[in-house]
Scaffold this motif. Structure first.
Motif, PDB file in Angstrom:
ATOM      1  N   ASP A   1       0.672  -1.169  -0.037  1.00  0.00           N
ATOM      2  CA  ASP A   1       0.000  -0.068   0.146  1.00  0.00           C
ATOM      3  C   ASP A   1       0.740   1.169   0.137  1.00  0.00           C
ATOM      4  OD1 ASP A   1      -2.220   1.914   1.337  1.00  0.00           O
ATOM      5  OD2 ASP A   1      -3.229   0.373   0.134  1.00  0.00           O
TER       6      ASP A   1
ATOM      7  N   ARG B   1      -2.422   5.777  -7.024  1.00  0.00           N
ATOM      8  CA  ARG B   1      -2.816   4.526  -7.255  1.00  0.00           C
ATOM      9  C   ARG B   1      -3.048   3.945  -8.514  1.00  0.00           C
ATOM     10  NH1 ARG B   1      -8.082   4.790  -6.087  1.00  0.00           N
ATOM     11  NH2 ARG B   1      -7.884   4.939  -3.927  1.00  0.00           N
TER      12      ARG B   1
ATOM     13  N   PHE C   1      -4.627   0.088  -1.967  1.00  0.00           N
ATOM     14  CA  PHE C   1      -4.234   1.404  -2.156  1.00  0.00           C
ATOM     15  C   PHE C   1      -5.207   2.401  -1.878  1.00  0.00           C
ATOM     16  CE2 PHE C   1      -1.470  -1.400  -4.415  1.00  0.00           C
ATOM     17  CZ  PHE C   1      -0.100  -1.139  -3.794  1.00  0.00           C
ATOM     18  N   ASP C   2      -5.817   2.011  -1.023  1.00  0.00           N
ATOM     19  CA  ASP C   2      -6.901   3.054  -0.311  1.00  0.00           C
ATOM     20  C   ASP C   2      -6.287   4.094   0.337  1.00  0.00           C
ATOM     21  OD1 ASP C   2      -6.175   1.653   1.871  1.00  0.00           O
ATOM     22  OD2 ASP C   2      -8.314   1.144   2.428  1.00  0.00           O
TER      23      ASP C   2
ATOM     24  N   ARG D   1      -0.466   1.225 -10.104  1.00  0.00           N
ATOM     25  CA  ARG D   1      -0.783   0.068 -11.039  1.00  0.00           C
ATOM     26  C   ARG D   1      -0.264   0.056 -12.529  1.00  0.00           C
ATOM     27  NH1 ARG D   1      -5.994  -2.382 -11.035  1.00  0.00           N
ATOM     28  NH2 ARG D   1      -6.782  -1.079  -9.389  1.00  0.00           N
TER      29      ARG D   1
END
Length: 226
Positions: free
Chosen positions: A43, A71, A63-64, A75
């Motif tokens: 994360d 994010r 990845f909050d 990715r």
């Protein structure tokens, strides 16, 4: 970018979470040119690695805790990734721990797993049990502590301690028949109860210290003051 690591069962793995960890501390343990070390960003731990000028080999998380822009960049920028659904039963760290166990590295270091939310810190300490059950050598490190779990007797060497203080805390149940030799506060065939502070803040008086017990799991915490 460093060359790909070589996962051959003897590698070292470093798990980096998004807790309290400085770039200087990360660079102390992460060699960007070491192809035998796998860096795992968990994360926001990806951002902690990037701040230190380090490139993760694997990224794991929902990845909050990063921005939508970060994010999407993560990715696209890290093809070797495990993106998790934010609605899930386990934490990102647990997913990373289970990934590490599957790889069976020779040693695991966990950085950035303390100093943030207390619920995450406690959970990360508990997750060390999974490594112990898998017979893997795992250490949780921060500026003041090195923590691992003992499932059998051990010998400590004074010149190798992380700090001057040694605390021994039961993990899940009473630790039976514990004997400490070479320590300032020795024990002989004692029991350490789960909710007792008897094992906190001991010190080695001899050059080596023996920890002997017959039953249970022990947190071994080598610590130093701030």
């Amino acid at each position: 970018m460093k060359e790909a690591y070589e996962p051959d069962g003897k590698m070292k793995m470093i798990l980096v979470a998004g807790g309290a960890v400085t770039p200087e501390f990360l660079k102390r343990y992460c060699d960007p040119d070491d192809r035998r070390t796998c860096l795992v960003g968990i994360d926001a731990g990806v951002l902690r690695l990037e701040e230190a000028g380090l490139v993760p080999d694997v990224v794991i998380g929902d990845f909050d805790s990063v921005s939508p822009e970060e994010r999407e960049r993560i990715r696209k920028g890290y093809p070797q990734n495990l993106f998790l659904n934010p609605v899930k039963d386990d934490t990102d760290m647990e997913a990373a721990v289970r990934y590490a166990i599957e790889q069976r590295p020779e040693e695991i270091l966990i950085l950035g797993a303390t100093g943030g939310r207390m619920d995450h810190t406690v959970t990360n300490l508990r997750l060390l049990v999974l490594f112990a059950e898998a017979d893997l050598h795992a250490y949780l490190l921060d500026e003041h502590s090195r923590i691992r779990i003992l499932k059998r007797s051990a010998t400590l060497y004074k010149n190798e301690l992380y700090g001057p203080y040694v605390s021994l805390l039961p993990v899940l149940e009473t630790v039976r028949d514990i004997t400490l030799r070479g320590f300032k506060y020795p024990l002989e065939q004692a029991s350490l109860e789960p909710f007792s502070s008897l094992g906190v803040s001991n010190e080695l008086e001899e050059e080596t210290g023996e920890i002997i017990f017959s039953q249970g799991l022990l947190y071994l915490m080598e610590t130093k003051d701030r």
